[in-house]
Design an enzyme around this catalytic site. Structure first.
Site, PDB file in Angstrom:
ATOM      1  N   HIS A  19       1.160  -0.878   0.118  1.00  0.00           N
ATOM      2  CA  HIS A  19       0.704  -0.225  -0.117  1.00  0.00           C
ATOM      3  C   HIS A  19       1.026   1.508  -0.011  1.00  0.00           C
ATOM      4  O   HIS A  19       0.511   2.152  -0.678  1.00  0.00           O
ATOM      5  CB  HIS A  19      -0.915   0.332   1.178  1.00  0.00           C
ATOM      6  CG  HIS A  19      -1.767  -1.562   1.197  1.00  0.00           C
ATOM      7  ND1 HIS A  19      -2.101  -1.378   2.214  1.00  0.00           N
ATOM      8  CD2 HIS A  19      -2.635  -1.799   0.978  1.00  0.00           C
ATOM      9  CE1 HIS A  19      -2.723  -2.921   2.153  1.00  0.00           C
ATOM     10  NE2 HIS A  19      -3.385  -2.858   0.899  1.00  0.00           N
ATOM     11  N   LYS A  35     -16.814  -7.543   5.939  1.00  0.00           N
ATOM     12  CA  LYS A  35     -14.812  -8.273   6.084  1.00  0.00           C
ATOM     13  C   LYS A  35     -15.075  -8.835   7.746  1.00  0.00           C
ATOM     14  O   LYS A  35     -14.564  -8.913   7.809  1.00  0.00           O
ATOM     15  CB  LYS A  35     -14.501  -7.721   5.823  1.00  0.00           C
ATOM     16  CG  LYS A  35     -13.398  -7.483   4.150  1.00  0.00           C
ATOM     17  CD  LYS A  35     -12.933  -7.609   3.527  1.00  0.00           C
ATOM     18  CE  LYS A  35     -12.147  -7.511   1.932  1.00  0.00           C
ATOM     19  NZ  LYS A  35     -11.201  -6.581   1.773  1.00  0.00           N
ATOM     20  N   ARG A  44      -1.951  -6.262  -8.244  1.00  0.00           N
ATOM     21  CA  ARG A  44      -1.010  -7.377  -7.695  1.00  0.00           C
ATOM     22  C   ARG A  44      -0.787  -7.797  -9.147  1.00  0.00           C
ATOM     23  O   ARG A  44      -1.335  -7.667 -10.316  1.00  0.00           O
ATOM     24  CB  ARG A  44      -1.241  -8.389  -6.823  1.00  0.00           C
ATOM     25  CG  ARG A  44      -1.154  -6.832  -5.433  1.00  0.00           C
ATOM     26  CD  ARG A  44      -1.263  -7.946  -4.541  1.00  0.00           C
ATOM     27  NE  ARG A  44      -2.791  -7.320  -4.040  1.00  0.00           N
ATOM     28  CZ  ARG A  44      -3.774  -7.462  -3.243  1.00  0.00           C
ATOM     29  NH1 ARG A  44      -3.255  -7.971  -2.133  1.00  0.00           N
ATOM     30  NH2 ARG A  44      -4.729  -7.689  -3.577  1.00  0.00           N
ATOM     31  N   SER A  70      -2.563  -8.344   2.699  1.00  0.00           N
ATOM     32  CA  SER A  70      -2.859  -8.131   4.463  1.00  0.00           C
ATOM     33  C   SER A  70      -3.675  -9.018   4.605  1.00  0.00           C
ATOM     34  O   SER A  70      -2.775  -9.214   6.069  1.00  0.00           O
ATOM     35  CB  SER A  70      -4.049  -6.620   4.786  1.00  0.00           C
ATOM     36  OG  SER A  70      -3.447  -5.530   4.338  1.00  0.00           O
TER      37      SER A  70
HETATM   38  P1  ADP Z   1      -6.980  -6.384  -0.141  1.00  0.00           P
HETATM   39  O1  ADP Z   1      -7.673  -5.897  -1.156  1.00  0.00           O
HETATM   40  O2  ADP Z   1      -5.971  -7.685   0.109  1.00  0.00           O
HETATM   41  O3  ADP Z   1      -7.670  -6.964   0.645  1.00  0.00           O
HETATM   42  P2  ADP Z   1      -7.186  -3.689   0.275  1.00  0.00           P
HETATM   43  O4  ADP Z   1      -8.358  -3.688   0.467  1.00  0.00           O
HETATM   44  O5  ADP Z   1      -6.556  -3.035   1.898  1.00  0.00           O
HETATM   45  O6  ADP Z   1      -6.516  -4.714   0.239  1.00  0.00           O
HETATM   46  O7  ADP Z   1      -6.114  -3.265  -0.767  1.00  0.00           O
HETATM   47  C1  ADP Z   1      -6.588  -1.879  -1.354  1.00  0.00           C
HETATM   48  C2  ADP Z   1      -5.922  -1.641  -2.255  1.00  0.00           C
HETATM   49  O8  ADP Z   1      -4.584  -1.816  -2.581  1.00  0.00           O
HETATM   50  C3  ADP Z   1      -6.697  -2.645  -3.895  1.00  0.00           C
HETATM   51  O9  ADP Z   1      -6.940  -2.566  -4.836  1.00  0.00           O
HETATM   52  C4  ADP Z   1      -4.894  -3.556  -3.708  1.00  0.00           C
HETATM   53  O10 ADP Z   1      -5.723  -4.823  -5.042  1.00  0.00           O
HETATM   54  C5  ADP Z   1      -4.204  -2.364  -3.424  1.00  0.00           C
HETATM   55  N1  ADP Z   1      -3.564  -3.795  -2.904  1.00  0.00           N
HETATM   56  C6  ADP Z   1      -3.045  -4.049  -1.673  1.00  0.00           C
HETATM   57  N2  ADP Z   1      -1.817  -4.913  -1.246  1.00  0.00           N
HETATM   58  C7  ADP Z   1      -1.071  -4.407  -2.672  1.00  0.00           C
HETATM   59  C8  ADP Z   1       0.575  -4.890  -2.681  1.00  0.00           C
HETATM   60  N3  ADP Z   1       0.816  -5.343  -2.322  1.00  0.00           N
HETATM   61  N4  ADP Z   1       0.786  -4.394  -4.273  1.00  0.00           N
HETATM   62  C9  ADP Z   1       0.149  -3.637  -4.912  1.00  0.00           C
HETATM   63  N5  ADP Z   1      -1.561  -3.231  -4.637  1.00  0.00           N
HETATM   64  C10 ADP Z   1      -1.872  -3.906  -3.133  1.00  0.00           C
END
Ligand code: ADP
Length: 165
Positions: free
Chosen positions: A18, A42, A91, A129
């Protein structure tokens, strides 16, 4: 108005993936709101105020970056904030299908808002995460994957949890 971007997510907890996306975005957009979803459905591990504080500590110093919580429909939050762009991180292939569906649905909900994607450094492509929480729960070392304040917060919570057992 079009220069303002919203980067939404659960950030449970914020990872270096992030932080990578936010840092890249802060170099592109004069205003960036990191929008932390309450996401009660969630059942997040960390409460909203903790998720916001950890983000503040990790990226609050970047110019133009603001961190806000939200619990309404994302597109409504984006319009309320007068933003024109939803930013998402991509990703490996695994994210694509869901993100494609989400972007399509948000376009149906508002034609004024565009979804843009950024990819992180190669070494962060595998990071999520969920994995960080699982590694921490099994006493693995999460320090290469998250900001220091997240390491401390998860250790503190784990100790409290184990004392209650
Ligand atoms: P998740 O989708 O893993 O539950 P979040 O909702 O916190 O995590 O993610 C917010 C945004 O950040 C989403 O677009 C997700 O694809 C992106 N994201 C999460 N981890 C990464 C990473 N390691 N590299 C790039 N983008 C990421």
């Amino acid at each position: 108005m079009k220069q303002k971007a919203i980067y939404p997510g659960t950030f449970d907890p914020v990872t270096n993936g992030h932080v990578d996306i936010i840092t890249r975005a802060a170099n592109i957009f004069p205003e960036l709101i990191v929008a932390v979803a309450t996401n009660k459905a969630k059942k997040p591990y960390l409460p909203l105020d903790t998720r916001i504080r950890l983000l503040q500590e990790a990226v609050g110093h970047l110019s133009g970056v603001q961190i806000l919580g939200f619990d309404n429909l994302l597109i409504d939050f984006v319009l309320e904030q007068n933003a024109g762009i939803i930013l998402r991180g991509l990703r490996a292939v695994s994210d694509f299908e869901y993100e494609f569906q989400l972007a399509g649905m948000n376009r149906k909900l508002s034609k004024q808002v565009e979804t843009l994607f950024l990819t992180p450094s190669e070494n962060l492509m595998f990071l999520s995460s969920t994995l960080v929480r699982e590694i921490a729960a099994l006493h693995g070392d999460i320090s290469p994957f998250v900001p220091d304040s997240v390491v401390n917060e998860l250790l503190k919570r784990q100790k409290e949890h184990e004392l209650q057992k």
